[in-house]
Design an enzyme around this catalytic site. Structure first.
Site, mmCIF file in Angstrom:
data_model
loop_
_atom_site.group_PDB
_atom_site.id
_atom_site.type_symbol
_atom_site.label_atom_id
_atom_site.label_comp_id
_atom_site.label_asym_id
_atom_site.label_seq_id
_atom_site.Cartn_x
_atom_site.Cartn_y
_atom_site.Cartn_z
ATOM 1 N N GLY C 39 1.050 -1.302 0.155
ATOM 2 C CA GLY C 39 0.110 0.040 0.117
ATOM 3 C C GLY C 39 1.044 1.319 -0.017
ATOM 4 C CB ALA C 43 0.026 4.993 6.120
ATOM 5 C CG HIS C 265 -18.321 12.117 6.197
ATOM 6 N ND1 HIS C 265 -19.064 13.157 5.736
ATOM 7 C CD2 HIS C 265 -17.209 12.577 6.480
ATOM 8 C CE1 HIS C 265 -18.188 14.115 5.914
ATOM 9 N NE2 HIS C 265 -17.097 14.018 6.493
ATOM 10 N NE ARG C 330 -15.961 13.464 9.572
ATOM 11 C CZ ARG C 330 -14.517 13.249 9.017
ATOM 12 N NH1 ARG C 330 -14.149 12.004 9.266
ATOM 13 N NH2 ARG C 330 -13.929 14.128 8.456
ATOM 14 C CG HIS C 401 -15.780 8.892 5.169
ATOM 15 N ND1 HIS C 401 -15.349 9.325 4.297
ATOM 16 C CD2 HIS C 401 -15.174 9.670 6.370
ATOM 17 C CE1 HIS C 401 -14.066 10.142 4.601
ATOM 18 N NE2 HIS C 401 -14.257 10.534 5.960
ATOM 19 C CD GLU C 425 -9.546 4.109 6.320
ATOM 20 O OE1 GLU C 425 -9.346 4.270 5.408
ATOM 21 O OE2 GLU C 425 -11.198 3.656 6.464
ATOM 22 C CG LEU C 441 -5.765 13.520 5.735
ATOM 23 C CD1 LEU C 441 -5.821 15.027 5.021
ATOM 24 C CD2 LEU C 441 -5.411 12.510 4.577
#
Lengths: 251, 216, 634
Positions: C39, C43, C265, C330, C401, C425, C441
């Site tokens: 990935g 990150a 979200h 949220r 989300h 995540e 982030l």
């Protein structure tokens, strides 16, 4: 009203088919019926693919990911225009309602420079990454950065840098350029980094190396047709190219 | 300096230099309308310019050498740039709908080759007097111009040649400004101005042949 | 009970203590260690770049054609940092507290404190990398405020902060590629984790162009493969975002923590057609200036919103949560939207939307200021919906989300499988039961730039170099399994497309394990998912048996893993018999619909292991510094 609607439309799609980079391509025509005008063009392709799958026919390969116009994965030529006929958008942002009168859409992969068709509408754009490797960065290693506010960047400069940095690397500029040049892409990164105080230290080296990399990767040299500017989904202007040429002269 | 920066620098600056020369050239041409004395004296002036210091013809020849070098560099650099472009040029199966590409920008290289052929012809014709219609007398400029442009073939060659050069210039001039990184606000306007300039050049150069062919 | 290996000492000294006591590897030895990074989003790219800078031999994998496509690119609003440039009372401690409270006291104190601490360095580093953050006229950095906080600590680059941060990480990564320390392998998707003796030994990847399975052995494996919101089919995640890497790790012994913690979200563009493939998020920052409302009277639902009088409008967030108003976190804003829609006040033909109105902001600030702040979001909205948000209020509705759950990691971000690090995540670490805006982030970059470069060397120094040969048996075993799965899929002859199966999975999850959950619903969902799991192979049809680039084969492999994941999500939601953060169990609510937490029983992390059947273990959450309180935003 744009909630789930019952309206539907139909459209003919003439799509470039190519099994692999080595094989010969051809156009194949499909009729997509019963598609909502609120569906996106890629969703119309999705549903066509589902139908082809159930009919045991080979679905159309196309690349896309975020489907909100920011990742730069999607993109093909639609009726002679990279990302379609509307300015400032990517392919995934096109909705069928925009084509209600079109009747026929011709879809062809991005071509030009070192772009090579991998399958159907998917193209190898790795050349763009290698341009970045040549100098599209600021050489600062983790841990060595000074306090953020010790570098003052005037607001207008930050805005200007942002406008150039907005590039999503989709390659439409290359696809639109009669020369297959990646000048808008390259210039946008040069401008983003060279005008910021952080990027000044290596600006000369960066400009030279990136411009050389562009040519070495097999992209054309720019001859200022200005076509790139008209297809850029992020509306990056020829001013970036102007800037990069200027920087190039003193590099 | 990167390869393309260097080639762009060479092609743009030589291009602009040649355009400067064209401006001089066209203003000289207009002396035709002042009558035989005006034009012939101008030709004489070019020959003897700087005579006291350098001797007759020297300055003119020096200028010619510089021009030839500029042309060679211009051709060499644009040839290399065009080679990159041709290699990378996309081969679409459907046709691409261009929005800002113009006839001139697209056919710059072809126009350049045509302009070069025209230039060769022009030198063989007026400068060296090797190819010419009957009645041509070396150094009698006004007379030579008149009889040449009375000739339909010569008139047509010049008409086409000047058109080609103007088209070449109409993209070339703004492209050169852009490639040299002139102030973008200026460059942006120069893009439209370039077309106007090329038109003036076209009218300027063709005014003499048209006047001669149709009205004299 | 599982031990998170939190260092000793005072909360504010833990990270410092860890750093100063961790083992190191000398520069000349580093290149002998091969580190696998899967990935290349925020990150992954930052971890690969930082480790490359240190001189390790890094191999980075992405299934995209380029690292710049990772879905971090789509984050809009911004990134938090406790810089206190505004002099408005911000501090590391306050960011720490806001995040703990925002997560409804279901995250680890030590991890969250470290995150708040590192937030300062992140901004410094990103500026140095050339991120064009918004600036004040004086040239200093600008900030704005986000949900769940009362300070202005969010740094942003118009509505494209994620893009700019990702491009910065991408450029740092490409710099290392050019330096030769990182080998970047695009178009390769991880399909299995190779574990031997409870140590991660490498990965098996499928080359998406050739279809070939390839083996990569390494001294440690870092997973940075993002979240799993796509289990819901319709989410704001990118089409390719998937859970395969983390589910494969789970299948090979890694614990999966809090899978039921998924964030919905509040401000997304409502669904508009049957063929809809994904939902689009509108940045939470819009709630800074936009006011959320519905008509008070259901009969006005279809009326032109501009003609509904002020007194007939129900600004429910402002009324229910006067102190935070439109900037409630949220989970609360999403649930409130669902509540008013359930009350029959929702707008749009389906009654599944609420208004987000900028009329007041435009009047107060002028069109120019609003344009400067949100211009690109307005354009995006208009493009997608065909409606002009300058004229009409936007219509929004919640959508899946972000997933707070993920693979379990200890304080050093290492899973219970040794040598398997999980960051961004993909892990569960910092956000508890609900993530605050602009924190994703922050976490991705904290993990990649500033934690992994300490914890990985620390691990390698003690574990030593012990790379497995790529032709060893354990790789054979793994390759054989995956080859069989692929073969099965290519021969599958059902009558549904993979997309259809995914849609039905998504519907089960959205209806019964989404914004609000009940025991009965969850039990039904579990049954349905188990049926889907069993029948999957017989249901689907892959269009061609082409082993090379084959989108529906890729998709089938991903959906198979989504189904496995859905199962533990539901089981987790059943086990967590309380309401907390984004996890809302209908059985546990106050009379006015607020969540009721049960700290006595559930102040813990629920960790699932694959032992034939999913098996549950827990990690107790110890709150030494903050006292869990009622999470009120009223």
């Amino acid at each position: 009203m744009r909630e789930v609607t019952n309206r539907s439309m139909e459209i003919r799609l003439k799509i470039w088919r190519q099994e692999s980079p080595e094989s010969n391509g051809y156009f194949e025509e499909f009729l997509v019926e019963n598609i909502s005008p609120e569906a996106s063009l890629l969703e119309a392709l999705d549903s066509l693919n589902e139908r082809l799958t159930l009919e045991n026919r080979r679905p159309i390969s196309f690349d896309s990911d975020c489907r909100e116009g920011i990742c730069g994965t999607c993109g093909f030529v639609i009726n002679g225009r990279p990302h379609g006929p509307f300015p400032g958008v990517t392919t995934c942002q096109l909705h069928m309602r925009m084509f209600e009168k079109a009747g026929l859409l011709v879809l062809e992969p991005f071509r030009g420079g070192p772009f090579k068709v991998l399958k159907d509408l998917i193209v190898d754009r790795s050349g763009l990454d290698r341009i970045i490797q040549a100098g599209g960065f600021i050489s600062v290693s983790t841990g060595s950065a000074p306090e953020a506010n010790s570098i003052l960047v005037p607001k207008n400069l930050a805005e200007e840098a942002f406008n150039a940095a907005a590039c999503i690397g989709c390659g439409a500029c290359v696809a639109a350029c009669p020369n297959g040049s990646a000048m808008l892409f390259t210039a946008a990164k040069i401008k983003h980094l060279n005008i910021l105080p952080q990027g000044k230290a290596e600006s000369k080296k960066r400009t030279k190396n990136m411009l050389d990399a562009m040519i070495n990767e097999g992209f054309g040299a720019c001859s200022n047709h200005g076509e790139c500017e008209t297809v850029c989904p992020k509306r990056i202007s020829l001013e970036t190219i102007n800037f990069a040429f200027k920087e190039g002269l003193s590099s | 300096m990167s390869k393309i920066s260097f080639l762009k620098l060479v092609s743009s600056s030589t291009g602009l230099f040649i355009i400067l020369f064209l401006i001089l050239h066209v203003s000289g041409n207009l002396k035709y309308f002042g009558g035989p004395d005006s034009l012939d004296n101008y030709a004489l002036f070019l020959r003897i310019f700087g005579k006291e210091i350098l001797g007759e013809y020297t300055f003119l020849n020096l200028f010619r050498i510089v021009l030839v070098i500029a042309f060679i560099l211009h051709i060499w650099s644009t040839y290399l740039l065009t080679r990159y472009n041709a290699k990378a040029s996309p081969q679409y199966e459907s046709s691409l709908a261009y929005k800002s590409t113009t006839f001139s920008s697209k056919y710059m290289f072809v126009l350049g080759i045509l302009a070069l052929s025209f230039l060769v012809f022009h030198i063989l014709h007026f400068t060296l007097g090797i190819i010419h219609p009957d009645g041509f007398e070396y150094l009698k400029v006004y007379n030579n111009v008149t009889i040449s442009f009375k000739n339909t073939i010569y008139f047509l060659i010049y008409f086409i040649g000047v058109t080609v050069v103007s088209l070449h210039v109409s993209h070339g001039i703004w492209s050169a400004f852009q490639s040299l990184g002139f102030n973008y606000l200026f460059v942006k306007h120069a893009r439209n101005f370039a077309k106007l300039f090329a038109m003036f050049l076209w009218i300027g150069f063709l005014s003499v042949p048209i006047f001669v062919y149709f009205f004299k | 009970m599982i031990d998170p290996k939190i260092p000793d000492g005072e909360l504010s000294k833990k990270w410092e203590n860890f750093k100063s006591s961790s083992s190191l590897i000398s520069p000349s030895n580093r290149r002998k260690f091969r580190i696998i990074v899967v990935g290349t989003g925020l990150a992954g790219a930052s971890a690969a770049a930082s480790l490359g800078e240190q001189g390790y031999n890094v191999v980075a994998f992405t299934y995209h054609d380029s690292p710049r496509r990772a879905h971090s690119v789509a984050a809009q609003g911004g990134i938090n940092a406790a810089k206190n440039y505004r002099n408005d009372g911000d501090s590391i401690l306050r960011l720490f507290y806001d995040t703990i409270k925002g997560g409804d006291f279901r995250s680890r104190e030590a991890n969250v404190y470290r995150l708040a601490e590192i937030s300062l360095q992140i901004i410094d580093h990103c500026v140095a990398l050339g991120v064009p953050f918004a600036r004040e006229y004086g040239g200093t950095l600008d900030t704005r405020s986000f949900g769940g906080t009362r300070v202005s600590r969010t740094f942003y680059a118009r509505g494209q902060t994620g893009q700019q941060l990702l491009l910065a990480c991408y450029s740092a990564l490409e710099r290392q590629v050019a330096n030769g320390t990182v080998k970047l392998l695009p178009f390769k998707e991880m399909v299995d984790l190779v574990v031997e003796g409870n140590r991660a030994r490498g990965i098996l990847v499928r080359d998406l162009l050739t279809g070939r399975l390839e083996r990569y052995a390494g001294d440690c494996v870092i997973l940075a493969t993002g979240g799993y919101s796509n289990v819901y089919y319709l989410s704001t995640n990118a089409k390719k975002s998937n859970a395969t890497a983390i589910v494969r790790a789970y299948k090979r012994g890694a614990g999966f923590a809090n899978p039921c913690f998924t964030q919905i979200h509040p401000t997304c563009i409502p669904r508009s057609s049957e063929t809809q493939s994904k939902l689009t998020l509108m940045s939470e920052s819009l709630r800074n200036d936009g006011r959320v409302w519905v008509p008070k009277d259901p009969s006005m639902r279809a009326k032109d919103p501009r003609e509904i009088a002020e007194k007939d409008r129900f600004y429910y967030l402002e009324e229910w949560y006067p102190s935070y108003g439109n900037l409630t976190p949220r989970d609360i804003a999403s649930r409130a939207a669902k509540r008013v829609c359930d009350m029959g006040l929702g707008v749009g033909p389906l009654g599944q939307a609420v208004y987000l109105d900028f009329a007041d902001a435009i009047k107060r600030l002028g069109k120019n200021v609003v344009y400067e702040r949100y211009g690109n979001l307005f354009e995006m909205y208009q493009l997608i919906t065909g409606e002009n948000p300058w004229e009409f209020p936007m219509k929004i509705y919640p959508a899946p989300h972000y997933t707070m759950g993920g693979l379990w990691v200890d304080y050093t971000l290492m899973s219970n499988v040794e040598g398997l690090f999980v960051i961004g995540e993909a892990n569960f670490s910092d956000h508890g039961a609900n993530r605050l805006g602009a924190s994703a982030l922050m976490q991705g970059l904290a993990d990649g730039f500033f934690i992994i470069p300490y914890s990985v060397p620390n691990y390698l120094a003690s574990a030593g170099k012990n790379t497995l040969a790529e032709d060893s048996k354990i790789f054979d075993f793994s390759e054989k399994q995956i080859t069989n799965t692929i073969k099965d899929f290519l021969e599958a002859d059902g009558d549904k497309t993979v997309e259809e199966v995914h849609r039905s999975l998504g519907k089960i999850m959205w209806d019964k394990c989404g914004m609000s959950r009940s025991l009965t619903g969850l039990k039904e969902a579990l049954e349905e998912v188990l049926v889907l799991k069993e029948k999957f192979k017989s249901l689907i049809r892959i269009s061609t048996n082409d082993e090379r680039l084959n989108d529906s084969l890729e998709k089938a492999m991903r959906v198979k893993d989504f189904i496995d994941l859905a199962e533990i999500m539901i089981r987790d939601a059943i086990e967590r018999d309380e309401s907390c953060g984004a996890h809302f169990r209908e059985e546990h609510q106050t009379s006015d619909g607020e969540a009721i937490r049960n700290d006595e029983r559930f102040a813990k992390v629920q960790i699932w292991f694959d032992r034939g059947e999913p098996a549950l273990e827990t990690e107790d959450l110890k709150f030494e510094f903050v006292k869990p309180s009622e999470r009120s935003y009223k």
